[in-house]
Write a protein that holds these residues in place. Structure first.
Motif, PDB file in Angstrom:
ATOM      1  N   ASP A 243       0.785  -1.266  -0.072  1.00  0.00           N
ATOM      2  CA  ASP A 243      -0.154  -0.077   0.067  1.00  0.00           C
ATOM      3  C   ASP A 243       0.911   1.267   0.149  1.00  0.00           C
ATOM      4  OD1 ASP A 243      -2.243  -1.452  -0.023  1.00  0.00           O
ATOM      5  OD2 ASP A 243      -2.990  -0.968   2.069  1.00  0.00           O
ATOM      6  N   GLU A 244       2.052   1.138   0.432  1.00  0.00           N
ATOM      7  CA  GLU A 244       2.987   2.265   0.134  1.00  0.00           C
ATOM      8  C   GLU A 244       3.066   2.728  -1.243  1.00  0.00           C
ATOM      9  OE1 GLU A 244       4.706  -0.380   3.462  1.00  0.00           O
ATOM     10  OE2 GLU A 244       3.791  -0.644   1.485  1.00  0.00           O
ATOM     11  N   MET A 245       2.789   1.915  -2.320  1.00  0.00           N
ATOM     12  CA  MET A 245       2.755   2.489  -3.722  1.00  0.00           C
ATOM     13  C   MET A 245       1.419   3.192  -3.815  1.00  0.00           C
ATOM     14  SD  MET A 245       5.558   1.716  -5.290  1.00  0.00           S
ATOM     15  CE  MET A 245       4.879   2.154  -7.004  1.00  0.00           C
ATOM     16  N   HIS A 246       0.387   3.023  -3.085  1.00  0.00           N
ATOM     17  CA  HIS A 246      -0.819   3.707  -3.346  1.00  0.00           C
ATOM     18  C   HIS A 246      -1.105   4.887  -2.671  1.00  0.00           C
ATOM     19  CE1 HIS A 246      -1.889  -0.757  -4.092  1.00  0.00           C
ATOM     20  NE2 HIS A 246      -1.208  -0.436  -5.276  1.00  0.00           N
ATOM     21  N   ASP A 247       0.070   5.345  -1.790  1.00  0.00           N
ATOM     22  CA  ASP A 247      -0.030   6.615  -1.137  1.00  0.00           C
ATOM     23  C   ASP A 247       1.020   7.474  -1.687  1.00  0.00           C
ATOM     24  OD1 ASP A 247       0.177   8.673   0.675  1.00  0.00           O
ATOM     25  OD2 ASP A 247       0.299   7.280   2.447  1.00  0.00           O
ATOM     26  N   PRO A 248       0.860   8.164  -2.383  1.00  0.00           N
ATOM     27  CA  PRO A 248       1.758   9.378  -2.941  1.00  0.00           C
ATOM     28  C   PRO A 248       2.777  10.100  -1.973  1.00  0.00           C
ATOM     29  CG  PRO A 248      -0.428   9.664  -4.149  1.00  0.00           C
ATOM     30  CD  PRO A 248      -0.581   8.879  -2.718  1.00  0.00           C
ATOM     31  N   ALA A 249       2.230  10.017  -0.737  1.00  0.00           N
ATOM     32  CA  ALA A 249       3.108  10.494   0.247  1.00  0.00           C
ATOM     33  C   ALA A 249       4.376   9.754   0.763  1.00  0.00           C
ATOM     34  CB  ALA A 249       2.401  10.898   1.515  1.00  0.00           C
ATOM     35  N   MET A 250       4.002   8.354   0.386  1.00  0.00           N
ATOM     36  CA  MET A 250       5.172   7.391   0.490  1.00  0.00           C
ATOM     37  C   MET A 250       5.744   7.188  -0.452  1.00  0.00           C
ATOM     38  SD  MET A 250       3.359   5.092   3.533  1.00  0.00           S
ATOM     39  CE  MET A 250       5.089   4.646   4.036  1.00  0.00           C
ATOM     40  N   HIS A 251       5.783   7.511  -1.755  1.00  0.00           N
ATOM     41  CA  HIS A 251       6.486   7.162  -2.881  1.00  0.00           C
ATOM     42  C   HIS A 251       8.089   7.721  -2.834  1.00  0.00           C
ATOM     43  CE1 HIS A 251       2.761   7.010  -6.024  1.00  0.00           C
ATOM     44  NE2 HIS A 251       2.866   6.174  -5.045  1.00  0.00           N
ATOM     45  N   ASP A 252       8.416   8.832  -2.026  1.00  0.00           N
ATOM     46  CA  ASP A 252       9.728   9.065  -1.949  1.00  0.00           C
ATOM     47  C   ASP A 252      10.359   8.063  -1.180  1.00  0.00           C
ATOM     48  OD1 ASP A 252       9.636  11.177  -3.584  1.00  0.00           O
ATOM     49  OD2 ASP A 252       9.522  12.775  -2.070  1.00  0.00           O
ATOM     50  N   ASP A 253       9.789   7.428  -0.077  1.00  0.00           N
ATOM     51  CA  ASP A 253      10.469   6.641   1.068  1.00  0.00           C
ATOM     52  C   ASP A 253      10.521   5.226   0.016  1.00  0.00           C
ATOM     53  OD1 ASP A 253      10.354   8.510   2.871  1.00  0.00           O
ATOM     54  OD2 ASP A 253       8.263   7.740   3.806  1.00  0.00           O
ATOM     55  N   VAL A 254       9.713   4.713  -0.734  1.00  0.00           N
ATOM     56  CA  VAL A 254       9.925   3.680  -1.446  1.00  0.00           C
ATOM     57  C   VAL A 254      11.275   3.627  -2.299  1.00  0.00           C
ATOM     58  CG1 VAL A 254       9.033   2.138  -3.386  1.00  0.00           C
ATOM     59  CG2 VAL A 254       7.552   2.951  -1.236  1.00  0.00           C
TER      60      VAL A 254
END
Length: 396
Positions: free
Chosen positions: A235-246
């Motif tokens: 679900d990190e991929m489905h939260d734009p706020a977490m894209h940088d973390d990924v």
């Protein structure tokens, strides 16, 4: 695709190459060239490839040697190239031709599939039915390249595992087959690979390195999201706020080979460039024995690709195309297909070969362990994610 799911030359460059709509589907054949033997490895053709060819040979000779059966125009079917096509033609095509007295004309393709449909006259498409991995299915629907599926013409759609039916809109295509991602690794590594978090382990960081698919960034990134374990699944991929973390987590992995085909992965192992790889189950499970010292482990929670098969807009064989998709949904057909190709299938009653049973889901609960990319969510971030992935590759 998508991995599975041979790549054409235009997808082998470091920058993300696009058809008119987006990046191509996953590499479902695992080879650098569509005309090479997809199962030829360090030890020659795989055992299953030889057995499959022998088993299908007599049926193929009877079903396809005289052109269109009964004088009717053939049903034109677009599929992925390479060993996906080889195994499809060995197992699926002869059975359909024999049962339906219809000749099937196979069109092997890759990232040009959607472009070919769009560039053809709306009433004269290049094929009647096509495979469409999640990426292609998303962009094909946006461009109105598929006909709605008339479910009243189907008999087997009620046997589709609920998870596959619900994960995407099925109005324009029904889920049939796909594959999870798996981790290929050297047998002598002192590490458990039952989780994608193994990619961050010291044993991997200190190894020769990791090989990943370079053209289809969403699979390495979905695997990275699963490894992070900050959110359920990927679900990190489905939260734009977490894209940088990924992206930051992925950049920290010891990636030493950016593969444009399955052949690149096997060669990188042979050359000692990598000790671990993110790759695709369908390109690995029946071929891994051809490579000394290598094995693979499918993580308990993984990502993967899934094909929705669609009727191409403007075909004059809409009934036949829907019938072909219904044929692909049949449990007996999928069970026979699994003998040739280590794919995930959508029918809840599929009978997998014993060597696949532990890995392949047959219920919604089991299917939920595969985090298939959600293009309805990530499609609007396609360009940004692709460019960031390419920048990491170019800077490695």
């Amino acid at each position: 695709m998508a991995a599975g799911p041979p790549r054409d030359a235009e997808t082998a460059a470091t920058e993300s190459k696009r058809a008119q709509f987006t990046d191509p589907a996953p590499d479902t054949d695992g080879n650098a060239d569509a005309d090479t033997d997809p199962d030829a490895g360090a030890s020659g053709p795989s055992r299953r490839r030889l057995l499959s060819a022998a088993a299908a040979g007599s049926v193929t000779a009877l079903a396809g040697c005289t052109g269109a059966i009964g004088g009717e125009a053939p049903l034109r079917v677009s599929i992925w190239s390479g060993n996906y096509a080889d195994r499809f033609e060995e197992s699926v095509v002869p059975r359909y031709e024999a049962e339906h007295d219809v000749d099937v004309e196979i069109h092997r393709g890759w990232d040009e599939i959607l472009t070919d449909i769009r560039s053809a006259p709306a009433d004269d498409p290049p094929f009647d039915v096509t495979v469409a991995e999640g990426n292609f299915y998303y962009y094909g629907r946006q461009a109105d390249l598929f006909e709605p599926i008339r479910t009243e013409n189907l008999e087997n759609d009620d046997e589709i595992i609920d998870f596959y039916r619900e994960m995407r809109d099925t109005e324009y295509g029904l889920p049939v087959d796909g594959a999870p991602c798996t981790i290929i690794h050297r047998e002598d590594m002192d590490l458990e690979f039952d989780s994608w978090s193994a990619l961050a382990a010291d044993a991997v960081q200190e190894s020769a390195g990791i090989g990943v698919d370079t053209g289809f960034w969403w699979y390495p990134l979905y695997a990275t999201a699963i490894a992070m374990d900050d959110e359920p699944g990927a679900d990190e991929m489905h939260d734009p706020a977490m894209h940088d973390d990924v992206l930051e987590t992925f950049e920290g992995f010891n990636v030493s080979s950016w593969a444009s085909s399955g052949e690149d992965i096997w060669q990188a192992f042979d050359n000692g460039v990598i000790d671990v790889a993110q790759w695709y189950y369908d390109q690995t499970a029946y071929d891994i024995d051809d490579y000394d010292g290598l094995t693979h482990t499918m993580p308990e929670q993984t990502t993967g690709w899934l094909n929705n098969w669609s009727v191409v807009r403007g075909t004059d064989k809409r009934d036949e195309a829907e019938g072909f998709i219904d044929f692909l949904l049949d449990a007996d057909v999928q069970s026979a297909w699994a003998e040739h190709a280590p794919l995930v299938f959508s029918n809840r009653n599929v009978d997998y070969p014993s060597e696949l049973e532990a890995d392949m889901p047959t219920t919604t609960e089991e299917a939920e362990t595969i985090a298939f990319p959600d293009w309805e969510t990530i499609g609007s971030h396609d360009d940004d994610l692709s460019e960031a992935f390419t920048a990491i590759q170019q800077g490695s």
